[in-house]
Design an enzyme around this catalytic site. Structure first.
Site, short mmCIF file in Angstrom:
data_model
loop_
_atom_site.label_atom_id
_atom_site.label_comp_id
_atom_site.label_asym_id
_atom_site.label_seq_id
_atom_site.Cartn_x
_atom_site.Cartn_y
_atom_site.Cartn_z
N CYS A 33 -11.21 3.44 -0.67
CA CYS A 33 -9.91 3.92 -0.18
C CYS A 33 -9.62 3.18 1.12
CB CYS A 33 -9.98 5.43 0.06
SG CYS A 33 -8.51 6.09 0.87
N THR A 34 -8.35 2.84 1.31
CA THR A 34 -7.96 2.07 2.49
C THR A 34 -8.38 2.69 3.82
OG1 THR A 34 -5.86 3.24 2.25
CG2 THR A 34 -5.93 0.95 1.51
N HIS A 35 -8.49 4.03 3.84
CA HIS A 35 -8.72 4.72 5.11
C HIS A 35 -10.21 4.81 5.48
CE1 HIS A 35 -4.61 5.74 4.37
NE2 HIS A 35 -4.52 6.59 5.39
N CYS A 62 -3.87 -1.05 -1.99
CA CYS A 62 -4.12 0.38 -2.18
C CYS A 62 -5.08 0.57 -3.37
CB CYS A 62 -2.79 1.06 -2.48
SG CYS A 62 -2.89 2.80 -2.85
N ASN A 63 -6.16 1.30 -3.13
CA ASN A 63 -7.13 1.53 -4.21
C ASN A 63 -6.51 2.33 -5.34
OD1 ASN A 63 -10.26 0.98 -3.27
ND2 ASN A 63 -8.83 1.23 -1.58
N ASP A 92 0.87 -1.18 0.00
CA ASP A 92 0.00 0.00 0.00
C ASP A 92 0.91 1.22 0.00
OD1 ASP A 92 -2.36 1.64 0.33
OD2 ASP A 92 -1.81 1.86 2.44
N SER A 93 0.32 2.37 -0.25
CA SER A 93 1.09 3.61 -0.20
C SER A 93 1.55 3.92 1.23
CB SER A 93 0.23 4.76 -0.71
OG SER A 93 -1.00 4.81 -0.01
N GLY A 97 -2.74 9.22 -3.72
CA GLY A 97 -4.04 9.65 -4.25
C GLY A 97 -4.05 11.00 -4.92
N GLU A 123 -5.68 9.92 9.26
CA GLU A 123 -4.30 9.75 9.77
C GLU A 123 -4.05 10.62 10.99
OE1 GLU A 123 -1.00 9.11 7.37
OE2 GLU A 123 -2.09 7.59 6.23
N1 DGL Z 1 -3.98 3.90 0.08
C1 DGL Z 1 -4.64 4.95 -0.67
C2 DGL Z 1 -5.88 4.38 -1.35
O1 DGL Z 1 -6.44 3.38 -0.94
C3 DGL Z 1 -5.00 6.12 0.22
C4 DGL Z 1 -3.81 6.94 0.67
C5 DGL Z 1 -3.05 7.58 -0.48
O2 DGL Z 1 -3.59 8.52 -1.11
O3 DGL Z 1 -1.96 7.14 -0.75
O4 DGL Z 1 -6.32 4.93 -2.32
#
Ligand code: DGL
Length: 290
Positions: free
Chosen positions: A194-196, A82-83, A19-20, A52, A161
């Site tokens: 999105c993961t969050h 990561c999406n 993931d990012s 993102g 976050e």
């Molecule tokens: N992990 C990213 C996603 O799921 C969210 C955080 C980012 O923008 O890197 O899209």
């Protein structure tokens, strides 16, 4: 670099997840719940997060570097948790990682949303994910007539976050603004793309109402990973004993501190790997992948 699996038993090889940053731990949580015997090697590219807000070409390059790093552990499968990376790079990743199977978060979530409702589908995600149109494509590949409305919600990643609670008035005010258009759509299902966003699911559910099925990536991705491993005879059937080894590209202390909110458990050991090491993981011939 140590190989995470055993050469004699291919089922003992790890699942690679990237993931990012931290957010992919929401997917790891579901993977471990569904498959408690699996070894997982996780990479969070915290030096270059957020993905993102970047161009799809840049995210694609980062995603290939992340995957190349994980391939050093001889994984039996790679999960793009990561999406944004899934939206930008799934085909490139599949070609790059072959013969290792790649599971993204978008297609399983699209299928889960279609299964959950016959109504329109709402999608929320990062700017890059929404701009890519990846969710629309994945949904229309299964049901070309389904109405889909996607909305970028760029403030939500930093809000989560920062550790703000779902009941925080700032969180509710930002969400109300972002969700207005989707409330009017009256979707049958809404994808938290999105993961969050699973960390805001209760507040989102309250604003959207009880008739909207919220779809989080984690569960459908875990089911897809299990299905693929089973089909390939690579499932580790252990009822416990799974391991999680985490790497980040920056600030492992912050990763360890925030890990519990995302992954549901405290992660003590986080190894640091530089972005130069990620880049060098790609063979010269593969650099500049289109
Ligand atoms: N992990 C990213 C996603 O799921 C969210 C955080 C980012 O923008 O890197 O899209």
């Amino acid at each position: 670099m140590a190989n995470g699996g055993s050469s004699s038993d291919p089922a003992a090889a790890p699942i690679g997840v990237f993931d990012s940053g931290l957010g992919g731990l929401t997917v790891v949580r579901q993977l471990s719940r569904a498959m408690p015997g699996e070894a997982i090697v996780y990479l969070g590219d915290t030096a270059r997060v957020p993905y993102g807000i970047r161009s799809l070409a840049t995210v694609r390059q980062y995603a290939l570097e992340d995957a190349a790093f994980l391939l050093r552990f001889a994984p039996k499968l790679i999960v793009v948790a990561c999406n944004t990376a899934s939206a930008a790079a799934v085909e490139a990743l599949e070609a790059f990682c072959r013969p290792v199977d790649v599971v993204d978060v978008i297609r399983p979530s699209a299928a889960a949303a279609l299964a959950a409702s016959k109504g329109p589908i709402g999608v929320i995600g990062t700017e890059a994910t929404v701009a890519s149109g990846a969710y629309e494509r994945a949904i229309h590949a299964i049901d070309p007539r389904r109405r889909v409305v996607a909305k970028a919600c760029p403030l939500l990643v930093p809000i989560v976050e920062e550790g703000r609670d779902e009941a925080d008035p700032i969180v509710l005010s930002v969400l109300s603004d972002y969700l207005r258009e989707l409330q009017r759509l009256r979707p049958g299902a809404m994808i938290l793309g999105c993961t969050h966003y699973p960390l805001l699911a209760r507040a989102i559910g309250k604003l959207m109402g009880p008739d909207v099925a919220l779809v989080e990536s984690g569960e459908s991705v875990a089911a897809e990973v299990q299905r693929r491993l089973r089909a390939a005879g690579l499932e580790n059937l252990g009822k416990s004993g799974g391991t999680l080894r985490c790497f980040t590209t920056d600030n492992p202390q912050r990763f360890a501190q925030l890990s519990e909110r995302f992954g549901g458990r405290k992660i003590d050991v986080v190894d640091l790997v530089g972005t130069d090491e990620l880049r060098s993981a790609i063979e010269p011939a593969d650099r500049g992948f289109p």
